[in-house]
Motif scaffolding. Sequence first.
Motif, PDB file in Angstrom:
ATOM      1  N   GLY A 174      76.062  66.925  72.772  1.00 58.97           N
ATOM      2  CA  GLY A 174      75.515  65.909  73.663  1.00 58.97           C
ATOM      3  C   GLY A 174      75.028  64.675  72.948  1.00 58.97           C
ATOM      4  O   GLY A 174      74.772  63.648  73.590  1.00 58.97           O
ATOM      5  N   ASP A 175      74.870  64.726  71.622  1.00 59.65           N
ATOM      6  CA  ASP A 175      74.483  63.521  70.874  1.00 59.65           C
ATOM      7  C   ASP A 175      75.554  62.445  71.014  1.00 59.65           C
ATOM      8  O   ASP A 175      76.753  62.742  71.136  1.00 59.65           O
ATOM      9  CB  ASP A 175      74.309  63.841  69.384  1.00 59.65           C
ATOM     10  CG  ASP A 175      73.028  64.601  69.094  1.00 59.65           C
ATOM     11  OD1 ASP A 175      72.171  64.701  69.997  1.00 59.65           O
ATOM     12  OD2 ASP A 175      72.886  65.091  67.952  1.00 59.65           O
ATOM     13  N   ALA A 176      75.114  61.198  70.970  1.00 62.32           N
ATOM     14  CA  ALA A 176      76.045  60.066  70.958  1.00 62.32           C
ATOM     15  C   ALA A 176      75.583  59.068  69.905  1.00 62.32           C
ATOM     16  O   ALA A 176      74.382  58.802  69.759  1.00 62.32           O
ATOM     17  CB  ALA A 176      76.126  59.388  72.314  1.00 62.32           C
ATOM     18  N   LEU A 177      76.531  58.527  69.149  1.00 67.47           N
ATOM     19  CA  LEU A 177      76.235  57.577  68.074  1.00 67.47           C
ATOM     20  C   LEU A 177      76.944  56.261  68.337  1.00 67.47           C
ATOM     21  O   LEU A 177      78.098  56.246  68.768  1.00 67.47           O
ATOM     22  CB  LEU A 177      76.696  58.130  66.725  1.00 67.47           C
ATOM     23  CG  LEU A 177      75.837  59.221  66.099  1.00 67.47           C
ATOM     24  CD1 LEU A 177      76.637  59.981  65.066  1.00 67.47           C
ATOM     25  CD2 LEU A 177      74.595  58.599  65.455  1.00 67.47           C
ATOM     26  N   PRO A 195      73.034  52.716  62.432  1.00 71.32           N
ATOM     27  CA  PRO A 195      73.615  53.224  63.678  1.00 71.32           C
ATOM     28  C   PRO A 195      72.530  53.654  64.653  1.00 71.32           C
ATOM     29  O   PRO A 195      71.403  54.008  64.262  1.00 71.32           O
ATOM     30  CB  PRO A 195      74.453  54.420  63.206  1.00 71.32           C
ATOM     31  CG  PRO A 195      74.736  54.146  61.759  1.00 71.32           C
ATOM     32  CD  PRO A 195      73.519  53.445  61.247  1.00 71.32           C
ATOM     33  N   LEU A 196      72.860  53.636  65.945  1.00 72.12           N
ATOM     34  CA  LEU A 196      71.938  54.066  66.990  1.00 72.12           C
ATOM     35  C   LEU A 196      72.321  55.470  67.455  1.00 72.12           C
ATOM     36  O   LEU A 196      73.491  55.764  67.681  1.00 72.12           O
ATOM     37  CB  LEU A 196      71.987  53.095  68.170  1.00 72.12           C
ATOM     38  CG  LEU A 196      71.604  51.643  67.868  1.00 72.12           C
ATOM     39  CD1 LEU A 196      71.752  50.783  69.119  1.00 72.12           C
ATOM     40  CD2 LEU A 196      70.196  51.549  67.308  1.00 72.12           C
ATOM     41  N   LEU A 197      71.320  56.329  67.628  1.00 68.20           N
ATOM     42  CA  LEU A 197      71.525  57.712  68.066  1.00 68.20           C
ATOM     43  C   LEU A 197      70.922  57.896  69.457  1.00 68.20           C
ATOM     44  O   LEU A 197      69.737  57.605  69.683  1.00 68.20           O
ATOM     45  CB  LEU A 197      70.859  58.681  67.090  1.00 68.20           C
ATOM     46  CG  LEU A 197      70.782  60.149  67.545  1.00 68.20           C
ATOM     47  CD1 LEU A 197      72.179  60.770  67.608  1.00 68.20           C
ATOM     48  CD2 LEU A 197      69.863  60.945  66.619  1.00 68.20           C
ATOM     49  N   TRP A 198      71.753  58.360  70.404  1.00 68.56           N
ATOM     50  CA  TRP A 198      71.240  58.775  71.720  1.00 68.56           C
ATOM     51  C   TRP A 198      71.067  60.287  71.694  1.00 68.56           C
ATOM     52  O   TRP A 198      71.984  61.032  71.374  1.00 68.56           O
ATOM     53  CB  TRP A 198      72.214  58.386  72.826  1.00 68.56           C
ATOM     54  CG  TRP A 198      71.696  58.777  74.191  1.00 68.56           C
ATOM     55  CD1 TRP A 198      70.950  58.020  75.025  1.00 68.56           C
ATOM     56  CD2 TRP A 198      71.883  60.037  74.850  1.00 68.56           C
ATOM     57  NE1 TRP A 198      70.637  58.702  76.178  1.00 68.56           N
ATOM     58  CE2 TRP A 198      71.197  59.952  76.102  1.00 68.56           C
ATOM     59  CE3 TRP A 198      72.540  61.217  74.525  1.00 68.56           C
ATOM     60  CZ2 TRP A 198      71.181  61.010  77.003  1.00 68.56           C
ATOM     61  CZ3 TRP A 198      72.503  62.267  75.425  1.00 68.56           C
ATOM     62  CH2 TRP A 198      71.834  62.163  76.658  1.00 68.56           C
ATOM     63  N   THR A 217      67.431  55.799  69.414  1.00 67.61           N
ATOM     64  CA  THR A 217      66.676  55.396  68.224  1.00 67.61           C
ATOM     65  C   THR A 217      67.648  55.086  67.094  1.00 67.61           C
ATOM     66  O   THR A 217      68.707  55.704  66.986  1.00 67.61           O
ATOM     67  CB  THR A 217      65.724  56.511  67.767  1.00 67.61           C
ATOM     68  OG1 THR A 217      66.489  57.711  67.529  1.00 67.61           O
ATOM     69  CG2 THR A 217      64.656  56.781  68.804  1.00 67.61           C
ATOM     70  N   PRO A 218      67.287  54.123  66.249  1.00 66.43           N
ATOM     71  CA  PRO A 218      68.138  53.875  65.077  1.00 66.43           C
ATOM     72  C   PRO A 218      67.980  54.993  64.061  1.00 66.43           C
ATOM     73  O   PRO A 218      66.900  55.583  63.920  1.00 66.43           O
ATOM     74  CB  PRO A 218      67.609  52.545  64.525  1.00 66.43           C
ATOM     75  CG  PRO A 218      66.210  52.443  65.026  1.00 66.43           C
ATOM     76  CD  PRO A 218      66.173  53.166  66.344  1.00 66.43           C
TER      77      PRO A 218
END
Length: 476
Positions: A406-409, A369-372, A378-379
Motif C-alpha cells: 500500500g505504500d506509494a513513492l 522522494p515523497l512517501l505516502w 512525508t519526505p
Amino acid sequence: MVLRRDDLSSWLEPLARVLGVTFAVTSPAGDLLAGAEPERLSDVQPIVVRGETLGRLHLPAITPGETRTVLLATVGAHAEARLAIHDFSRRLAAGWKETNFLHGLRQVLRDETEVEATADAIVKQLVHVLQAERAAIYLTGEQALTLVAAYPEAGAPLTPAALGPVDEPVIRTAAGRCQVEIPLRDGDRPLGVLALVGSPDLALATNLKFLSNVGDQIAQALRLRYMIREKVSSAALMRELELAAEIQRASMPAGPPDFPGVRLAADVRIAHMVGGDGFDYVGHAAGLDVVIADVSGHGVGAGLLIGSFLNLLHVQDLAASTPAAIAAFTNAQIGRQVGDSGRYVTAVHVRIAPGARRMTWASLGHPAPLLWRDGAVTPLPRVSGLPAGLDADGRYEEGHLALRAGDALLLYTDGLIEARSPEGAPFGEAALSERFREVVAREPAAIIGALFEACRAYTGGAPQADDQTAVVLKIG
C-alpha cells in the motif's frame, strides 16, 4: 582526402562519447580515420555526399536508429563543408597571379574554417604576391567596418574612418603612394573591404583586375564560413535539436518494468525542445533500480549530459554494487565530462529489493522522494551527497526503508515545485504533497498526469520555465 584522421578525431570522438556509442570511420579504401577498430562493428553505413561515397561509418549492430542518424548527418555536414572549401579553392585557380596567390594560401584555406584565421592568411599572401606595404581586411559590422586582419601588424594603419562599404574599387593616391579599396560583397550584401597600400603600381589595370577577382573569391570564402556558422546556429542547429529531442526520449524507458510487487510509471515534460531531465529503471538480480535526474541548465548541452548520465547506469554491474557506490562512480565520471563548465546533475537512485519489502536509496543533491503511507505524505529522510560534477571525490550515504503493501513513492524534479503562479509564488513541496495525497488511490500513470495538471493549473497555463519529471511507485 575530404575526411581526414586528425580533423575527424578532434570533434567526432568526443561527440560519440557523449552519445555513448562506439564507432569507426574508414576511408573508401578501408583505412581507419577515427574511432575503434571497424572489424568489431557490424553496422556499416556509407557516408555519401553529392552522390560520392567519401567513407563509411561503422557502428555496433544495436545502435539506436536516432544515434545512427545524428552521426551520419553530422559527418555528412562536415564532409559537405570540406567539399565546399575544396570547390572554392579549385575555382580560384584562374590566371597566373591567382595561381601564385593560391600556392601559399591553399593549405590555410583548406584547414582554417574561422573567418579571422582565413582573413589573416589572405592579407599575408597578398602583401607577398603584390609586394605591397600593407594589406588589411575589414568586415561589415552592425554600425561600421571592423578590422579583422592586417599585415604587417606593425605597419601604418589604414584608417577605418576613411573606409566604408564600396560597390566598385576605390583608388586613393598621395605622396607617391597608393591605397586601393576592393569591395567584398555577397550579391547585394556588403561583407567588407579589402584594402592595400603600396606603390602606384597597385592601381594598374592588371592589378585591379586581379584584386577584384581576389575580392570576389574572398567574399566566397567569407560566405562559406558565414554559412557554416549560420548552419550551426540556425537551421542545422534546429535539425540537431529535433534529433537530440528524439534521442533523449528514446533513451528513456518506453513502458513500466515487470517487477513483482511494484507498479510503476514515469513521465517527463520538457520545457524547451531539448531538456535536462530524465529517468530510467533497470531490473537485476539484486532488485529494481530506479533513477530520476536533473541537469543544470537547458538546451543541447543539458540534453547530451542527461543522456550520458543515464547511460552510466547501464555500464555498471548493478547487482554487485550499492546505490551509494553507483552514485560515487557516476559522480566521478560526470566530473570528468563537465570539467570546469559549471554543469552538474542532481539525482536520486532508489533500489527496491526482490519481494518489494525493502528499499535503499542514495541522493546526489536532489529533492527527497515523497512517501505516502497510512493517509499521510512525508519526505524521506535526507541522505548526504553532492550533485554529480561538483566534487569528483564526493561521498554518498544511503537511506533504508522497510516497505509495506500500500505504500506509494513519488520521485520528482524541482521543475514541479518551482513552477510559479502568475503572481510569482512557487508551487512548493507542500502543495505537491497534498495533491499526491489526494490522487494516490489512482494508478501510477494517472497520478502523474494529475500532478502535472495541478502544476499547469497553478501557473495559469503559462509556458513551462523548467523541465518537469515524475516517477510513481506503488507497492503491493
